[in-house]
Design a protein around this motif. Structure first.
Motif, short mmCIF file in Angstrom:
data_model
loop_
_atom_site.label_atom_id
_atom_site.label_comp_id
_atom_site.label_asym_id
_atom_site.label_seq_id
_atom_site.Cartn_x
_atom_site.Cartn_y
_atom_site.Cartn_z
N ARG A 1 0.81 -1.21 0.00
CA ARG A 1 0.00 0.00 0.00
C ARG A 1 0.85 1.26 0.00
NH1 ARG A 1 -3.31 0.61 4.59
NH2 ARG A 1 -1.85 -0.66 5.75
N PHE A 2 2.10 1.17 0.44
CA PHE A 2 2.95 2.35 0.54
C PHE A 2 3.84 2.53 -0.68
CE2 PHE A 2 1.92 1.10 4.87
CZ PHE A 2 1.37 2.28 5.30
N ARG A 3 3.80 1.61 -1.62
CA ARG A 3 4.60 1.72 -2.83
C ARG A 3 3.78 2.30 -3.95
NH1 ARG A 3 5.87 -2.59 -5.33
NH2 ARG A 3 4.57 -4.01 -4.21
N PRO A 4 4.43 2.96 -4.92
CA PRO A 4 3.68 3.46 -6.07
C PRO A 4 3.17 2.29 -6.92
CG PRO A 4 6.03 3.90 -6.33
CD PRO A 4 5.83 3.32 -4.96
N ASP A 5 2.13 2.55 -7.66
CA ASP A 5 1.53 1.54 -8.52
C ASP A 5 2.50 1.19 -9.65
OD1 ASP A 5 -0.13 -0.14 -9.92
OD2 ASP A 5 -1.50 1.43 -10.60
N PRO A 6 2.90 -0.10 -9.76
CA PRO A 6 3.87 -0.47 -10.81
C PRO A 6 3.32 -0.30 -12.22
CG PRO A 6 3.15 -2.42 -9.62
CD PRO A 6 2.55 -1.24 -8.93
N ARG A 7 2.01 -0.21 -12.36
CA ARG A 7 1.42 -0.04 -13.69
C ARG A 7 1.40 1.42 -14.10
NH1 ARG A 7 -2.49 -3.70 -11.09
NH2 ARG A 7 -3.24 -1.74 -10.33
N ALA A 8 1.73 2.32 -13.18
CA ALA A 8 1.76 3.75 -13.50
C ALA A 8 2.90 4.01 -14.48
CB ALA A 8 1.94 4.57 -12.23
N GLY A 9 2.83 5.12 -15.15
CA GLY A 9 3.88 5.48 -16.10
C GLY A 9 5.21 5.71 -15.40
N ARG A 10 6.27 5.56 -16.16
CA ARG A 10 7.61 5.74 -15.58
C ARG A 10 7.80 7.15 -15.07
NH1 ARG A 10 10.42 1.96 -19.86
NH2 ARG A 10 10.40 0.07 -18.61
N ALA A 11 7.21 8.14 -15.77
CA ALA A 11 7.36 9.52 -15.33
C ALA A 11 6.71 9.70 -13.96
CB ALA A 11 6.72 10.47 -16.33
N ARG A 12 5.56 9.07 -13.75
CA ARG A 12 4.89 9.17 -12.45
C ARG A 12 5.70 8.45 -11.37
NH1 ARG A 12 -0.90 6.86 -10.50
NH2 ARG A 12 -0.75 7.68 -8.41
N LEU A 13 6.24 7.28 -11.70
CA LEU A 13 7.06 6.56 -10.74
C LEU A 13 8.27 7.39 -10.33
CD1 LEU A 13 7.06 2.94 -12.19
CD2 LEU A 13 5.93 3.73 -10.12
N MET A 14 8.90 8.02 -11.29
CA MET A 14 10.07 8.83 -10.99
C MET A 14 9.68 10.04 -10.14
SD MET A 14 12.41 7.12 -12.26
CE MET A 14 13.89 7.97 -12.64
N ARG A 15 8.53 10.67 -10.45
CA ARG A 15 8.07 11.81 -9.68
C ARG A 15 7.74 11.39 -8.24
NH1 ARG A 15 3.96 13.15 -12.70
NH2 ARG A 15 2.44 12.05 -11.40
N ASP A 16 7.06 10.24 -8.10
CA ASP A 16 6.74 9.74 -6.76
C ASP A 16 8.00 9.42 -5.97
OD1 ASP A 16 4.07 9.99 -7.36
OD2 ASP A 16 3.74 7.83 -7.67
N LEU A 17 8.98 8.81 -6.63
CA LEU A 17 10.24 8.48 -5.96
C LEU A 17 10.98 9.75 -5.54
CD1 LEU A 17 12.04 6.22 -5.02
CD2 LEU A 17 13.15 6.26 -7.25
N LYS A 18 10.96 10.75 -6.41
CA LYS A 18 11.60 12.03 -6.08
C LYS A 18 10.92 12.66 -4.87
CE LYS A 18 12.80 16.52 -7.93
NZ LYS A 18 12.71 17.44 -9.07
N GLU A 19 9.59 12.61 -4.82
CA GLU A 19 8.86 13.16 -3.67
C GLU A 19 9.21 12.40 -2.40
OE1 GLU A 19 4.72 13.10 -4.66
OE2 GLU A 19 4.96 14.59 -6.25
N ARG A 20 9.31 11.08 -2.49
CA ARG A 20 9.68 10.27 -1.32
C ARG A 20 11.08 10.63 -0.82
NH1 ARG A 20 7.98 4.05 -1.57
NH2 ARG A 20 5.76 4.36 -1.30
N ILE A 21 12.00 10.80 -1.76
CA ILE A 21 13.38 11.14 -1.39
C ILE A 21 13.40 12.51 -0.73
CG2 ILE A 21 15.65 11.72 -2.32
CD1 ILE A 21 15.21 9.43 -4.34
N LEU A 22 12.65 13.47 -1.27
CA LEU A 22 12.60 14.79 -0.67
C LEU A 22 11.99 14.76 0.73
CD1 LEU A 22 11.58 16.98 -3.74
CD2 LEU A 22 13.79 16.90 -2.59
N ARG A 23 10.92 13.97 0.91
CA ARG A 23 10.32 13.84 2.24
C ARG A 23 11.30 13.20 3.21
NH1 ARG A 23 5.46 11.98 -0.44
NH2 ARG A 23 6.06 9.88 0.18
N MET A 24 12.02 12.18 2.74
CA MET A 24 13.00 11.51 3.59
C MET A 24 14.14 12.48 3.94
SD MET A 24 15.11 7.95 2.97
CE MET A 24 13.81 7.35 1.97
N ASP A 25 14.56 13.29 2.98
CA ASP A 25 15.61 14.27 3.24
C ASP A 25 15.16 15.27 4.29
OD1 ASP A 25 18.20 15.38 2.67
OD2 ASP A 25 17.17 17.00 1.61
#
Length: 119
Positions: free
Chosen positions: A70-94
């Motif tokens: 439930r806490f991971r991005p949807d793997p069927r989402a587009g790569r651009a969305r996955l990258m954006r979600d990952l960037k947001e996670r990294i920024l929140r973690m930072d």
């Protein structure tokens, strides 16, 4: 034999997918990825992990939705969305790390008193 991202992996399923395809223990692969990331100065390791996740296909989930999924991005989402979600996670973690660092480097934190119970 092709390598697929595991749908029930911890972050993007890369380590678990590699471990499953090569019959390796998942914690050992995760530890190797963390060590590689630390040795390369974080950003090259993180970039390699993201690139690997973008190039690997996601395998179909086997069973219901797990608590971890439930806490991971949807793997069927587009790569651009996955990258954006990952960037947001990294920024929140930072930001979280920065708050923790701000907490422990405060002048009133008194490391000496916390470590030496005799004072």
């Amino acid at each position: 034999m092709s390598i697929h991202r595991a749908p029930d992996g911890m972050l993007l399923g890369v380590c678990k997918g590699i471990a499953q395809s090569r019959n390796l223990p998942v914690p050992a692969v995760r530890l190797a990825v963390v060590a590689l990331t630390m040795i390369t100065g974080f950003w090259p390791g993180i970039a390699l992990y993201i690139l690997t996740a973008a190039l690997m296909e996601a395998s179909a989930p086997q069973g219901g939705v797990s608590e971890e999924e439930r806490f991971r991005p949807d793997p069927r989402a587009g790569r651009a969305r996955l990258m954006r979600d990952l960037k947001e996670r990294i920024l929140r973690m930072d930001k979280r790390i920065q708050r923790m660092e701000d907490q422990v480097v405060r002048p009133d934190f008194h490391w000496d008193k916390r470590w030496d119970k005799r004072t």
